[in-house]
Design an enzyme around this catalytic site. Structure first.
Site, PDB file in Angstrom:
ATOM      1  N   LYS A  52       0.839  -1.201   0.000  1.00  0.00           N
ATOM      2  CA  LYS A  52       0.000   0.000   0.000  1.00  0.00           C
ATOM      3  C   LYS A  52       0.875   1.252   0.000  1.00  0.00           C
ATOM      4  O   LYS A  52       0.598   2.209  -0.730  1.00  0.00           O
ATOM      5  CB  LYS A  52      -0.931  -0.014   1.225  1.00  0.00           C
ATOM      6  CG  LYS A  52      -2.037  -1.053   1.090  1.00  0.00           C
ATOM      7  CD  LYS A  52      -2.785  -1.319   2.398  1.00  0.00           C
ATOM      8  CE  LYS A  52      -3.761  -2.474   2.215  1.00  0.00           C
ATOM      9  NZ  LYS A  52      -4.415  -2.903   3.460  1.00  0.00           N
ATOM     10  N   GLN A  96      -4.589  -1.540   9.657  1.00  0.00           N
ATOM     11  CA  GLN A  96      -4.422  -2.871   9.049  1.00  0.00           C
ATOM     12  C   GLN A  96      -4.980  -3.947   9.984  1.00  0.00           C
ATOM     13  O   GLN A  96      -4.600  -4.036  11.141  1.00  0.00           O
ATOM     14  CB  GLN A  96      -2.926  -3.114   8.765  1.00  0.00           C
ATOM     15  CG  GLN A  96      -2.632  -4.405   8.024  1.00  0.00           C
ATOM     16  CD  GLN A  96      -3.190  -4.407   6.595  1.00  0.00           C
ATOM     17  OE1 GLN A  96      -3.173  -3.416   5.897  1.00  0.00           O
ATOM     18  NE2 GLN A  96      -3.715  -5.558   6.184  1.00  0.00           N
ATOM     19  N   ASP A 119     -11.149   2.906   4.000  1.00  0.00           N
ATOM     20  CA  ASP A 119     -11.395   1.455   3.946  1.00  0.00           C
ATOM     21  C   ASP A 119     -12.896   1.157   3.948  1.00  0.00           C
ATOM     22  O   ASP A 119     -13.308   0.026   3.706  1.00  0.00           O
ATOM     23  CB  ASP A 119     -10.754   0.779   5.175  1.00  0.00           C
ATOM     24  CG  ASP A 119      -9.598  -0.119   4.785  1.00  0.00           C
ATOM     25  OD1 ASP A 119      -9.452  -0.411   3.574  1.00  0.00           O
ATOM     26  OD2 ASP A 119      -8.838  -0.537   5.682  1.00  0.00           O
TER      27      ASP A 119
END
Ligand code: NAD
Length: 282
Positions: A52, A96, A119
């Site tokens: 990422k 994460q 997200d």
């Protein structure tokens, strides 16, 4: 049978995101910023975070990776997120997953400012998705929708079976498909007869984490099969949730693993972050 090439498609998307990023900087002096919080030293999580961060750099974003040890307290994570919520250079915040057992994931995700929730996991954005309003949508299902669009795969009126019902994959996938007027069946670990559902579907989208769960006799001739699963085998290789070799000949379209949904997920993360940056200050 046509293979849906997520790698090539994601590359095209990244090229256009790079151009848009450069325009945003030239016209409004805004550089999109993404902050990634990673807790502990899980090698898979580290690898994803590395990818990422690299993707951010490739398209010209500002990115920071905030690493925290496994021993961190929930309060310390919350304080860090609050700091990022208030940082004007950060347009997107990503924690994460999975988090260590002593951390309440739901609590952590709720602290992220919804406007920076790239997200799409915050209940605010999930609620907006379900009601069909503009929102940040979870990157993996969003990437699958982009594949349908780019390959002109019609969804309206189609029977779609979603296998797996997690908050980050199956549920948002089902909402997006429903919003696109498909007839959606959601299956999961407690589904009595999985094959009876998958074998009737025009489109099967699988995200469970069980290597080769979907076999050729579970898919109807000419179906579209999207494999979200990423499973590492003992020999180190990656494989999906679909028995690709035997299922592919029956399909009209299928995604490979690797090179299918995975790269699209990262492209959608960049796209969501750019979307947030364009609304900076609004
Ligand atoms: P999860 O463990 O949170 O959820 C798994 C879901 O699958 C659950 O709803 C469970 O009920 C269902 N399930 C499990 N075994 C089943 C079975 N035998 N039959 C039917 N349903 C079953 O997992 P997740 O986070 O949703 O991830 C699922 C998979 O997708 C994993 O392989 C993960 O690595 C992968 N994934 C890929 C991407 C990507 O970018 N391609 C992104 C996220 C997750």
């Amino acid at each position: 049978m046509q293979i849906i090439d997520g790698k090539a498609l994601s590359q095209k998307i990244k090229t256009s995101l790079k151009e848009e990023t450069s325009l945003l900087k030239d016209n409004q002096n805004i550089v999109p910023g993404l902050a990634v919080i990673i807790i502990g030293d899980d090698p898979a999580s580290r690898a994803y975070v590395g990818m990422k961060a690299k993707a951010c750099k490739d398209v010209g974003f500002y990115s920071i990776v905030h690493e925290m040890p496994n021993s961190i307290t929930q309060e310390e994570i919350i304080d860090t997120i609050k700091m990022m919520n208030n940082n004007p250079r950060i347009d997107g915040i990503l924690v994460q997953l999975p988090l260590p057992n002593h951390i309440d994931t739901d609590k952590i995700l709720e602290v992220i400012e919804p406007k920076k929730d790239v997200d799409g996991f915050h209940a605010y954005n999930v609620g907006r998705l379900v009601t069909g309003l503009d929102s940040f949508v979870a990157c993996t299902p969003l990437g699958v929708m982009e594949m349908f669009k780019k390959y002109n795969i019609e969804l309206e009126g189609k029977d779609v079976c979603v296998v797996g019902a997690s908050n980050i994959v199956g549920k948002p996938m089902a909402s997006l498909l429903l919003n696109a007027n498909a007839t959606v069946t959601v299956t999961h670990i407690f589904t009595k007869d999985l094959a009876s559902h998958t074998s009737k579907a025009d489109i099967v989208v699988v995200g469970v984490g069980v290597p080769h769960l979907i076999k050729e006799d579970m898919i109807k001739e000419g179906a579209v099969v999207i494999d979200i699963g990423i499973n590492r085998l003992e020999d180190g290789s990656l494989t999906g949730d679909v028995d690709y070799q035997n299922v592919a000949p029956k399909c009209s379209y299928i995604t490979p693993v690797p090179g299918g949904v995975g790269p699209m997920t990262i492209a959608m993360l960049l796209s969501n972050t750019l979307k947030s940056a364009t609304k900076r200050g609004l």
